[in-house]
Design an enzyme around this catalytic site. Structure first.
Site, PDB file in Angstrom:
ATOM      1  N   SER A 111       0.918  -1.231  -0.112  1.00 50.08           N
ATOM      2  CA  SER A 111      -0.070   0.131  -0.035  1.00 50.08           C
ATOM      3  C   SER A 111       0.792   1.151  -0.041  1.00 50.08           C
ATOM      4  O   SER A 111       0.321   2.408  -0.042  1.00 50.08           O
ATOM      5  CB  SER A 111      -1.055   0.129   1.194  1.00 50.08           C
ATOM      6  N   LYS A 114      -7.008   3.788   8.096  1.00 52.42           N
ATOM      7  CA  LYS A 114      -5.922   4.523   7.714  1.00 52.42           C
ATOM      8  C   LYS A 114      -6.609   6.296   7.523  1.00 52.42           C
ATOM      9  O   LYS A 114      -5.863   7.093   7.920  1.00 52.42           O
ATOM     10  CB  LYS A 114      -5.517   4.230   6.353  1.00 52.42           C
TER      11      LYS A 114
END
Length: 816
Positions: free
Chosen positions: A713, A756
């Site tokens: 990511s 996140k």
């Protein structure tokens, strides 16, 4: 030797017949000599005997019942008292003729005649010498015959072999008397006191346990030595039979004696128990039968119970099997066969209960309400197998209790952490000492109903061992198509688990075997946001800890701001366990002051928190300035929630080498390599020269080097960092990003978006770059949590650069 005809000094006493009678002495050699010289009458009345043979010198009692025999005895007793005694060939003959009797017999003298109350006559006879029937002269009123003497060949007195045979006969006779339980030991005196060798042979032959035919064969032997040898052979066989019989009987008697002893002790124990007001075993069994009548069993279960309780009745109460069987039947009676609690289908009430007990967890609550709705409409749906997976401390276990309360069912929980014995699930077979049913059956017995809410805690912590694989044993438990006949080794019968609502919990689905995972409906529980943690602390944790520490809301209160300070500064977790511990620490400080009657702030302040918990140790990273080229803010997911991380890159003269540091995993290193190769391949697109890039070494670093990092990511963040470094242009301020990259320049979606995004907001991030496919994840987050954030959804790497890189050069930009 025969138990009926053995003659001893005592048994020869006729006092029982005539009180004035004297003892009949044993035959002496002189008596035998005198007897052999007596003249044999030419004609004798013949008395046939059914089941015995009379030998010379031996005294036997005879019972006469036939008319001919009674007439013969009465006539002879009135005359010279001498008769001829022979054995019948067939004892069933009532009126034997000359062809039905053996030709060799013994002359006998009548010693006593006694009339019995039933009309029969008992006569005591003593044998004199052998004879052979020559001619039967008459058969009426009884048999009479002319007879001749049978000569007996006797060995010389100096014949040592014959003397040895006689000694052996005497010794064997004494041994047989000792071995035989039916012959009195006094008979040994009779054997020892017989002086005549021929009389000893006749006496032993008469009293041996032989058939009439065998005794007749012995009587018919004319050579005394041969008769002695044949008698010795029969005695050896009889002694061996006796020894074998006694050996078998001693073994059987031991077992029987032990059983009798246990039986008497059991009877005594039973009596003592009844005296003390206890319950006897029979009464206990009867109580079990009465209890069984109240059970709502099907026919198969009822038959099995009857079979097992019958087995208990046949078992010795002192044997170990009795206790095992009784425990088995106790379990059988206590299990809730076909007993179900009634489900409460008030969905609004259920929603209130679940909301009251847990803050957030919207997906889980939605799934439970859906299940209740279907159950309400169909009323016969098999309970689903739900697996709640997520980080520690998010309320996976406690939600099972809330579901049970909402449904109105019993609540059962078993911890599977570290379980490594298959028998813990399936139970042990009854043949083992200390056998027990498995945890499933035990828990159902404890619950008292067959449809509880059953929480299987820490299902991912099951382990294997040489004792089996418990996770494989759970396959049957957690399969709605199979668990209607769950087989427990101890119960030995199928038990219906299809109405049980199983809720499994796990932290990591990767460790659960695929077959088991396939049987469960997985609901992922993400970590709580700071806002959710503050609400949980305010509504649940703080009031709970106040109560546990003996305080009331009047004694202490805390504001949202202070709770947020504790969450951000002192805990880093997805759940709320550490948060609860810190709140308890604050409350303990107040409890101490109350107990010691000291002054304290009843409303907790920021200063109080620092004073009690110390300086904040876990302040979150904030977004940094964009004054330095190559510094980009990335978004990461950790086991304790979301976080931000910085990608730093540096350029120096060299040969085009790429160096990566920061404890990076393989996937993350590959992302950096892909980013650099993509830039080299598309240098013109970014206004760069490929040759220029190969003249410099690039070092890429991710701070907090001690913390392991991996995953794809950070791909777009690394790409942005390298472009910023090579162009020496600023990265957009207050911007963060997450996404995977490919060599073709595509941006791929990643996971953990909720955590996140919340981490980015805490770090004062304003804009976020995401893959276009992650848009659905944003839509699932409550609008209030993402208020003030701007999202850029991209598909290509070029779009990332367009959004992230400004046209403004950084201060002190390097000339490349």
């Amino acid at each position: 030797m025969s138990k009926h005809n053995i003659i001893t000094l005592d048994s020869l006493s006729l006092q029982e017949f005539d009180n004035e009678a004297e003892l009949i002495p044993l035959l002496t050699p002189e008596d035998e000599e005198e007897m052999s010289k007596e003249e044999l009458p030419l004609s004798l009345p013949i008395l046939p005997l059914r089941n015995t043979v009379l030998f010379p010198g031996v005294v036997i009692p005879i019972t006469a019942g036939r008319d001919k025999s009674i007439k013969l005895i009465n006539d002879a007793n009135a005359g010279n008292k001498i008769i001829g005694v022979v054995a019948q060939k067939n004892e069933a003959d009532e009126d034997p003729t000359k062809n039905d009797i053996h030709p060799v017999g013994t002359v006998a003298k009548i010693l006593r005649v006694l009339k019995m109350p039933d009309g029969n006559i008992t006569v005591i006879l003593q044998g004199k010498k052998r004879f052979e029937i020559d001619t039967v002269t008459t058969e009426v009123p009884y048999l009479k015959a002319s007879v001749k003497e049978v000569e007996e060949k006797r060995p010389k007195k100096t014949d040592t072999e014959f003397n040895a045979i006689v000694d052996s006969i005497r010794e064997l006779a004494i041994e047989i008397i000792k071995e035989s339980p039916n012959i009195p030991t006094e008979a040994t005196f009779a054997i020892k006191n017989i002086e005549s060798q021929s009389f000893l042979i006749n006496f032993v032959s008469s009293n041996m346990n032989l058939s009439v035919k065998e005794k007749q064969d012995l009587l018919s032997i004319n050579v005394l030595k041969d008769r002695a040898l044949e008698t010795l052979r029969y005695m050896n066989v009889e002694l061996q039979k006796l020894e074998l019989k006694n050996d078998i009987q001693s073994k059987v008697r031991f077992d029987l004696d032990q059983q009798q002893r246990e039986y008497f002790l059991h009877q005594q124990m039973k009596t003592i128990q009844e005296e003390l007001g206890g319950v006897s075993y029979e009464q206990e069994i009867e109580e079990m039968r009465q209890k069984a009548k109240t059970k709502s069993w099907d026919e198969k279960t009822a038959k099995h119970f009857e079979k097992e309780i019958s087995k208990l009745q046949r078992t010795n109460p002192q044997s170990p099997d009795f206790g095992i069987q009784r425990n088995y039947l106790d379990l059988f009676l206590e299990l809730p066969w076909n007993i179900f609690s009634k489900d409460n289908f008030d969905l609004k009430r259920a929603q209130k209960i679940i909301d009251k007990d847990h803050f957030g967890l919207e997906d889980v609550k939605k799934r439970i309400i859906e299940h209740l709705a279907v159950l309400k409409l169909r009323n016969d749906m098999k309970s689903p197998i739900i697996c709640l997976t997520g980080p520690p401390g998010v309320g996976k276990t406690s939600i099972g209790k809330s579901i049970a309360e909402a449904l109105g069912r019993e609540y059962v929980r078993i911890s599977l952490g570290g379980l490594r014995d298959e028998a813990e699930i399936r139970g042990h077979r009854k043949t083992y000492i200390g056998a027990m049913p498995g945890r499933i059956i035990q828990s159902l017995k404890k619950a008292g109903t067959s449809n509880p809410v059953f929480v299987l805690d820490e299902i991912d912590k099951l382990s294997n061992s040489h004792q089996g694989d418990p996770s494989s044993a759970l396959l049957e438990v957690l399969d709605p198509e199979q668990n209607s006949e769950f087989y427990d080794n101890f119960l030995e019968m199928g038990y219906d688990l299809s109405k049980v609502m199983f809720i499994a919990t796990s932290n990591n689905m990767a460790t659960i075997q695929p077959a088991l995972k396939d049987r469960m409906e997985v609901i992922r529980m993400t970590g709580y946001t700071i806002e959710e943690k503050v609400e949980i602390a305010r509504q649940h944790l703080f009031p709970k800890q106040l109560k546990e520490h003996g305080l009331t809301p009047k004694d202490l209160s805390i504001g949202k701001k202070q709770l947020e300070k504790i969450v951000e500064g002192y805990t880093r977790e997805s759940g709320v366990r550490s948060l609860e511990q810190k709140i308890a620490q604050v409350i303990r400080n107040a409890a101490k002051s109350v107990a010691m009657e000291e002054e304290y702030n009843k409303k907790v302040t920021d200063e109080d928190i620092v004073k009690i918990l110390g300086a904040p140790k876990l302040e979150r990273d904030k977004s940094e300035s964009n004054d330095v080229a190559g510094v980009v803010t990335g978004l990461a997911w950790t086991s304790v929630g979301g976080d931000i991380l910085f990608i730093e890159s540096l350029i120096s003269a060299g040969k085009g080498n790429l160096t990566l540091t920061g404890n990076l995993g393989t996937v993350m290193k590959e992302s950096a390599t892909i980013a650099l190769e993509y830039i080299k391949a598309n240098a013109e697109l970014f206004g760069l020269e490929a040759e220029m890039i190969s003249k410099y070494n690039i070092h890429l670093h991710v701070p907090e080097g001690a913390t392991p990092k991996d995953g794809p990511s950070a791909g777009i963040a690394m790409l942005t960092s390298l472009i910023s470094l090579l162009t020496q242009k600023k990265v957009k301020k207050s911007l963060a990003m997450t996404g995977e990259i490919t060599l073709r320049g595509k941006v791929l979606p990643v996971g953990g978006i909720k955590e996140k995004i919340l981490a980015a907001k805490r770090a004062n991030i304003k804009e976020i770059i995401l893959c276009h496919e992650n848009k659905s994840d944003i839509n699932e987050i409550k609008p209030e949590y993402i208020e003030g954030l701007t999202f850029h959804y991209v598909k290509e790497m070029s779009e990332v650069i367009e959004v992230a890189i400004t046209n403004q050069k950084v201060k002190n930009a390097k000339k490349l």
